[in-house]
Scaffold this active site. Structure first.
Site, PDB file in Angstrom:
ATOM      1  N   TRP A   1      12.959  -2.328   4.594  1.00  0.00           N
ATOM      2  CA  TRP A   1      11.886  -2.902   5.407  1.00  0.00           C
ATOM      3  C   TRP A   1      12.376  -4.078   6.237  1.00  0.00           C
ATOM      4  O   TRP A   1      11.945  -4.264   7.385  1.00  0.00           O
ATOM      5  CB  TRP A   1      10.703  -3.287   4.518  1.00  0.00           C
TER       6      TRP A   1
ATOM      7  N   ASP B   1       7.499 -11.304   4.967  1.00  0.00           N
ATOM      8  CA  ASP B   1       6.806 -10.050   4.712  1.00  0.00           C
ATOM      9  C   ASP B   1       6.590  -9.966   3.207  1.00  0.00           C
ATOM     10  O   ASP B   1       7.512  -9.704   2.447  1.00  0.00           O
ATOM     11  CB  ASP B   1       7.654  -8.876   5.208  1.00  0.00           C
TER      12      ASP B   1
ATOM     13  N   LYS C   1      -0.428  -2.244  -1.348  1.00  0.00           N
ATOM     14  CA  LYS C   1       0.424  -2.287  -2.532  1.00  0.00           C
ATOM     15  C   LYS C   1      -0.142  -3.177  -3.631  1.00  0.00           C
ATOM     16  O   LYS C   1      -0.153  -2.802  -4.797  1.00  0.00           O
ATOM     17  CB  LYS C   1       1.832  -2.742  -2.150  1.00  0.00           C
TER      18      LYS C   1
END
Length: 362
Positions: free
Chosen positions: A103, A173, A197
């Site tokens: 990511w 993030d 999540k």
């Protein structure tokens, strides 16, 4: 199915049962409203109360000052990969990125479209099995910001403390570990997190934005990609994901009722230790991917001796009521995602299952 199975999926992931039951109970008609939350106007007083309470509870959980705006946007964390550099990389047009997984690599790709990216550190040479130490970071004191990904779902690694960046704004993030513990928000310029999540359903991204950084956002940016738009319109320039925000609000309330993020952190450490301790005591039958001091509390990644054994365990586990244990397609192996809402009992039962599997197939 009458019985819920254990959901180890990395995302969309498990939600608190209390939240699901409350949403179910009020899905047809919110108390005193006569309509579903999915039917009411985002401009209405009832929804104004819902989004306002969600923001207030998030402020309580993280002790967020009025120097920050709380935004509920769309496009997921993936759109933030672009919005962050477009808004706050100018005027210097350079930024530092710490690369610890897939990511953060995607975030780098988008930032390079805007300006110069300095890879301050990376653990790619060891298949992202660790978090770079502070002394390894090659930071530019003149960078516009430093970006890092706090938890890496694919490789099962996690920062235990923020990188020290001096006066350079820190951007995080936090998609896969937001709310897993209390953090000092004042250390950050921007925190963004996809909801699916550890916070709510898919379709919402939470952005905690330090207001002084708005000065960097150019009026020449596309309207929807400018943070000014969303701060000025309080996340309602266009129709927001009303149901997703409603669920995030219920999750925030659930966390407060649980005792807050310090309590949640203790529970998360306990759950992860149950599984890691068993893996470490298996004499190598199960082998963790991440280095011990970099292990994620949210995503436990591990392997068996052969791919055949791994496939057999995943299949047997699914039949026994343990879903989502297959590792990410890019790395294989197994992954147990044990986010805030995952029950301790489920971790204990997984360990029992893994012990039995080892005894039978060892």
């Amino acid at each position: 199915m009458e019985k819920r199975i254990y959901n180890f999926s990395a995302g969309p992931a498990i939600l608190p049962e209390e939240v699901l039951k409350e949403a179910q109970e009020n899905l047809l008609s919110l108390p005193g409203i006569g309509m579903s939350v999915m039917e009411i106007s985002h401009r209405s007083k009832p929804f104004d109360n819902i989004i306002g309470q969600a923001k207030e509870d998030i402020k309580k959980l993280l002790n967020i000052s009025d120097d920050y705006s709380i935004l509920f946007l769309q496009g997921g964390a993936s759109l933030q990969f672009s919005m962050v550099p477009m808004n706050i990389m100018p005027p210097k047009n350079k930024a530092d990125y710490i690369v610890t997984g897939a990511w953060s690599k995607k975030a780098v790709k988008e930032a390079k479209r805007v300006g110069n990216v300095n890879i301050a550190a990376t653990s790619e040479e060891t298949v992202f099995n660790r978090i770079p130490k502070q002394k390894e970071l090659k930071l530019d004191p003149d960078a516009s910001y430093v970006h890092f990904t706090s938890n890496n779902t694919i490789y099962g690694t996690q920062f235990t403390a923020e990188p020290e960046t001096g006066n350079v704004p820190l951007v995080c993030d936090a998609s896969s570990d937001i709310f897993h513990k209390k953090i000092d928000v004042s250390k950050y310029g921007i925190i963004y997190a996809g909801a699916q999540k550890n916070m709510g359903p898919s379709g919402v991204v939470l952005v905690i934005f330090r207001n002084d950084l708005l000065e960097r956002s150019s009026d020449d940016l596309p309207t929807m990609l400018n943070y000014k738009t969303h701060v000025e319109k309080d996340s309602m320039f266009n129709t927001p994901n009303t149901f997703g925000i409603y669920i995030i609000g219920l999750v925030a309330k659930w966390l407060l009722n649980m005792g807050g993020l310090d309590k949640m952190y203790e529970t998360n450490k306990h759950k992860a230790n149950i599984l890691y301790d068993f893996i470490d005591s298996s004499n190598g039958y199960y082998k963790g991917h991440a280095e011990k001091d970099c292990r994620s509390l949210m995503n436990v990644t591990f392997n068996l001796a052969t791919e055949e054994l791994e496939k057999k365990l995943i299949a047997d586990a699914l039949a026994a009521g343990f879903s989502g244990l297959k590792g990410h397609r890019s790395v294989g192996g197994l992954r147990a995602s044990i986010y805030n809402a995952f029950p301790t009992k489920g971790v204990e039962e997984l360990v029992t299952f893994m012990k039995d599997f080892m005894a039978k197939k060892g």
